[in-house]
Motif scaffolding. Sequence first.
Motif, short mmCIF file in Angstrom:
data_model
loop_
_atom_site.label_atom_id
_atom_site.label_comp_id
_atom_site.label_asym_id
_atom_site.label_seq_id
_atom_site.Cartn_x
_atom_site.Cartn_y
_atom_site.Cartn_z
N LEU A 1 0.83 -1.20 0.00
CA LEU A 1 0.00 0.00 0.00
C LEU A 1 0.86 1.26 0.00
N THR A 2 1.97 1.22 0.71
CA THR A 2 2.89 2.37 0.70
C THR A 2 3.42 2.63 -0.71
N PHE A 3 3.76 1.56 -1.41
CA PHE A 3 4.25 1.70 -2.78
C PHE A 3 3.14 2.25 -3.68
N ALA A 4 1.91 1.75 -3.51
CA ALA A 4 0.79 2.26 -4.30
C ALA A 4 0.57 3.74 -4.01
N GLU A 5 0.61 4.12 -2.75
CA GLU A 5 0.42 5.52 -2.37
C GLU A 5 1.51 6.42 -2.95
N ALA A 6 2.74 5.92 -2.99
CA ALA A 6 3.84 6.70 -3.56
C ALA A 6 3.61 6.94 -5.05
N ASN A 7 3.06 5.94 -5.75
CA ASN A 7 2.76 6.09 -7.17
C ASN A 7 1.63 7.10 -7.38
N ILE A 8 0.62 7.04 -6.53
CA ILE A 8 -0.49 7.99 -6.63
C ILE A 8 0.01 9.41 -6.39
N LYS A 9 0.80 9.58 -5.35
CA LYS A 9 1.34 10.90 -5.01
C LYS A 9 2.20 11.45 -6.14
N ALA A 10 3.02 10.60 -6.74
CA ALA A 10 3.89 11.05 -7.83
C ALA A 10 3.08 11.57 -9.00
N SER A 11 1.95 10.91 -9.30
CA SER A 11 1.10 11.36 -10.40
C SER A 11 0.35 12.64 -10.07
N ARG A 12 -0.05 12.77 -8.82
CA ARG A 12 -0.82 13.94 -8.42
C ARG A 12 0.05 15.18 -8.22
N GLU A 13 1.34 14.98 -8.14
CA GLU A 13 2.26 16.10 -7.97
C GLU A 13 3.27 16.09 -9.12
N PRO A 14 2.79 16.40 -10.33
CA PRO A 14 3.68 16.32 -11.50
C PRO A 14 4.85 17.28 -11.46
N ASP A 15 4.75 18.31 -10.61
CA ASP A 15 5.87 19.25 -10.48
C ASP A 15 6.96 18.73 -9.55
N ASP A 16 6.70 17.61 -8.89
CA ASP A 16 7.73 16.99 -8.06
C ASP A 16 8.74 16.34 -9.00
N ASP A 17 9.87 17.00 -9.18
CA ASP A 17 10.87 16.49 -10.11
C ASP A 17 11.96 15.70 -9.41
#
Length: 375
Positions: free
Chosen positions: A253-269
Amino acid sequence: MNVQELISEYEKEAQAYLAEHPESTISFGLSVEGERTVRYLRSADAEQVAMPDASSIYEIGSVSKIFTTSLFAVLEARGVLALEDPIGKHLPSHLNISPEVAAVTLRQLMTHTAGFVNTGKRHQEIQDSEGRGTEPPWGFYTHYLRYKKEHLYSDLETAEFVYPPDEGYLYSVLGMGTLGHILELATGTPYLQLLDENICKPLGLTDIAYDLNPEQLERMVFAYDKLGQPCPNWYHDVMLPQGGLRGTVADLLTFAEANIKASREPDDDSELAAALRRAREVHWKAPDGYKLEGTDHAMPFDCGLAWMAFRTADPQRFNWYHGGTTLFYNAGLGAQPESGVGFAVLNSSRTGVVDAAQLFPMVLSWYFRTVAAQS
């Protein structure tokens, strides 16, 4: 329908499944907008298998592949290798592989579009020897451990194409095993060290591992045979990156959440966020869809880097998913960024491989129904 009502439905369906599978367990969890709900279940008449909990570790099988492709994306960002690199660029020069095999790209390995068979000739010979009982131990328990890099090289030297690269989808253990080995060759670093340093430690995944310490071994969930003996785990050598990891529902679930967060924050480079997004870009479209085992229904999907991107009514949204099966375990992991749904399931059963045809459609249904309810 709210999450708790959905969970109650899924729990009833899981209990019905477990009623037909003695000494089995199911651990599953949902993360909806970062709020987790997890359930741990076992067969009602179980005498051997313990009730799982948040610390329980299972084999995750081919869910390992999306950890490996995420690792690739990190290394790609550093310029270590590239998506369209031919495999011949990274394999030892002394190998006698054909120009056609050498030209297969890393992208084609990760999208299962290289055209390779699922299992190489040498690997199949090792499996057949166990199945015939000509070499102990018997029963398909050790072929991944006995299959070394020399066998992988032999299979690449004798590899044949079922179809030309990029002209079809054929799930290939050989292809993804080759990718994992190339990551080691390109960096000069063992796979497990690469994974730990670049994925697990940054995300706080404490139990995504292969070499379990004594404390972790005590938390391993086992399947049990009809005599009440624990069924053996699978162990790996060169093919570890394509299917050998173990883990908990919490870490998935932590890995899934990290993927969701990465998509929702496209400016996180940041390197890792960008790599997680990269692994979930569509790199090949499957024109004929994906047919679930045991069904006649083909689901439309595209390919990320190992991730399966099941299409939704909105062409810009995908239900990202990957499943895994070993001899006595089944697993699944999903991440749907727009709805904020993360999903993980782990199962132990003495008929794990056989159970996949019944379990996977049920599990995917849970995932898709949760996404639909949040959309």
